[in-house]
Design a protein around this motif. Structure first.
Motif, short mmCIF file in Angstrom:
data_model
loop_
_atom_site.label_atom_id
_atom_site.label_comp_id
_atom_site.label_asym_id
_atom_site.label_seq_id
_atom_site.Cartn_x
_atom_site.Cartn_y
_atom_site.Cartn_z
N LEU A 1 68.18 -12.03 20.08
CA LEU A 1 69.15 -13.08 20.36
C LEU A 1 68.54 -14.20 21.21
O LEU A 1 68.93 -15.36 21.08
CB LEU A 1 70.39 -12.51 21.04
CG LEU A 1 71.29 -11.65 20.16
CD1 LEU A 1 72.40 -11.01 20.99
CD2 LEU A 1 71.86 -12.48 19.00
N ARG A 2 67.62 -13.84 22.08
CA ARG A 2 66.93 -14.90 22.86
C ARG A 2 66.09 -15.78 21.93
O ARG A 2 66.02 -17.00 22.11
CB ARG A 2 66.05 -14.27 23.95
CG ARG A 2 66.82 -13.84 25.17
CD ARG A 2 65.90 -13.48 26.34
NE ARG A 2 65.00 -12.37 26.06
CZ ARG A 2 65.31 -11.09 26.23
NH1 ARG A 2 66.51 -10.75 26.67
NH2 ARG A 2 64.45 -10.14 25.97
N ALA A 3 65.48 -15.18 20.93
CA ALA A 3 64.65 -15.94 19.99
C ALA A 3 65.49 -16.74 19.01
O ALA A 3 65.12 -17.85 18.62
CB ALA A 3 63.73 -14.98 19.22
N ASN A 4 66.63 -16.18 18.60
CA ASN A 4 67.53 -16.84 17.65
C ASN A 4 68.95 -16.39 17.97
O ASN A 4 69.31 -15.25 17.67
CB ASN A 4 67.16 -16.47 16.21
CG ASN A 4 68.08 -17.10 15.18
OD1 ASN A 4 69.07 -17.75 15.51
ND2 ASN A 4 67.76 -16.89 13.91
N PRO A 5 69.77 -17.26 18.56
CA PRO A 5 71.10 -16.83 19.00
C PRO A 5 72.13 -16.66 17.87
O PRO A 5 73.26 -16.29 18.13
CB PRO A 5 71.52 -17.95 19.95
CG PRO A 5 70.78 -19.15 19.47
CD PRO A 5 69.46 -18.63 18.95
N ASP A 6 71.74 -16.93 16.63
CA ASP A 6 72.66 -16.72 15.51
C ASP A 6 72.75 -15.23 15.20
O ASP A 6 71.74 -14.54 15.12
CB ASP A 6 72.20 -17.49 14.28
CG ASP A 6 72.29 -18.99 14.48
OD1 ASP A 6 73.17 -19.44 15.25
OD2 ASP A 6 71.49 -19.72 13.88
N ALA A 7 73.99 -14.76 15.04
CA ALA A 7 74.20 -13.33 14.84
C ALA A 7 75.44 -13.12 14.00
O ALA A 7 76.21 -14.05 13.73
CB ALA A 7 74.37 -12.64 16.19
N SER A 8 75.63 -11.88 13.59
CA SER A 8 76.89 -11.49 12.95
C SER A 8 77.36 -10.19 13.60
O SER A 8 76.57 -9.43 14.14
CB SER A 8 76.71 -11.30 11.44
OG SER A 8 75.83 -10.23 11.18
N VAL A 9 78.67 -9.99 13.56
CA VAL A 9 79.27 -8.78 14.11
C VAL A 9 80.28 -8.26 13.10
O VAL A 9 81.17 -9.00 12.67
CB VAL A 9 79.98 -9.04 15.46
CG1 VAL A 9 80.62 -7.76 15.98
CG2 VAL A 9 79.02 -9.62 16.48
N LEU A 10 80.14 -7.01 12.71
CA LEU A 10 81.07 -6.36 11.80
C LEU A 10 82.03 -5.50 12.61
O LEU A 10 81.60 -4.66 13.39
CB LEU A 10 80.31 -5.49 10.79
CG LEU A 10 81.17 -4.65 9.85
CD1 LEU A 10 82.00 -5.54 8.92
CD2 LEU A 10 80.30 -3.70 9.04
N LEU A 11 83.34 -5.74 12.41
CA LEU A 11 84.38 -4.98 13.09
C LEU A 11 85.23 -4.27 12.05
O LEU A 11 85.46 -4.81 10.96
CB LEU A 11 85.28 -5.91 13.89
CG LEU A 11 84.60 -6.81 14.93
CD1 LEU A 11 85.61 -7.78 15.51
CD2 LEU A 11 83.93 -5.98 16.01
N GLY A 12 85.72 -3.10 12.39
CA GLY A 12 86.60 -2.35 11.49
C GLY A 12 85.95 -1.03 11.12
O GLY A 12 84.75 -0.97 10.87
#
Length: 159
Positions: free
Chosen positions: A68-79
């Motif tokens: 995340l420090r290198a690339n702050p783009d992320a995804s989060v799966l909930l459910g």
């Protein structure tokens, strides 16, 4: 034959389901890009809404923290899948987000109210509180119930 858009218009049911998934989640699957290989990587994280915004508490020593420090783009799966039936028929929400530092000291009470077991390690120096600012989301409410959500849709869901 032209491609059909599989996504339905966002309606009150989609907003209510999104709200339930966001407010009911205590953990999620965080997807990041490995800075060394460029390949995707997924980790389980603690998850909580603070001030109606997704947050997570992660160790600076973890691999996903460095990603995340290198690339702050992320995804989060909930459910989570229910106890019966095909896991793919159960609702889930994938957030595309930008990870940003959050004020760990100012939000301590809020995080610990949502994740009380974190009291054991919240104040460790290597843990950081991270805001996951939503950029978009995909809601799969079950078979034939797919929606694209904007940040505004997510705000309305949590209002």
């Amino acid at each position: 034959m032209p491609n059909q858009d599989p996504f339905r218009p966002v309606d009150d049911d989609a907003l209510a389901l999104s709200r339930a998934l966001l407010t009911g989640a205590s953990h999620g699957a965080l997807g990041v890009i490995d800075p060394e290989t460029g390949a995707p990587m997924v980790s389980r994280i603690a998850f909580a809404l603070i001030e109606e915004t997704p947050h997570t508490l992660i160790s600076d020593l973890s691999h996903h923290s460095g990603a995340l420090r290198a690339n702050p783009d992320a995804s989060v799966l909930l459910g989570e899948p229910g106890p019966k039936g095909d896991p793919l028929t159960h609702p889930r929400l994938t957030l595309q987000a930008r990870a940003e530092p959050a004020d760990k000291a100012a939000l301590r009470t809020d995080w610990l109210a949502a994740c009380p077991k974190a009291k054991l390690y919240y104040d460790f120096a290597d843990f950081s509180l991270v805001r996951l600012r939503p950029l978009s989301a995909l809601l799969n409410g079950g078979f034939g119930k797919a929606y694209r959500l904007t940040p505004d849709d997510l705000r309305r869901a949590l209002a």
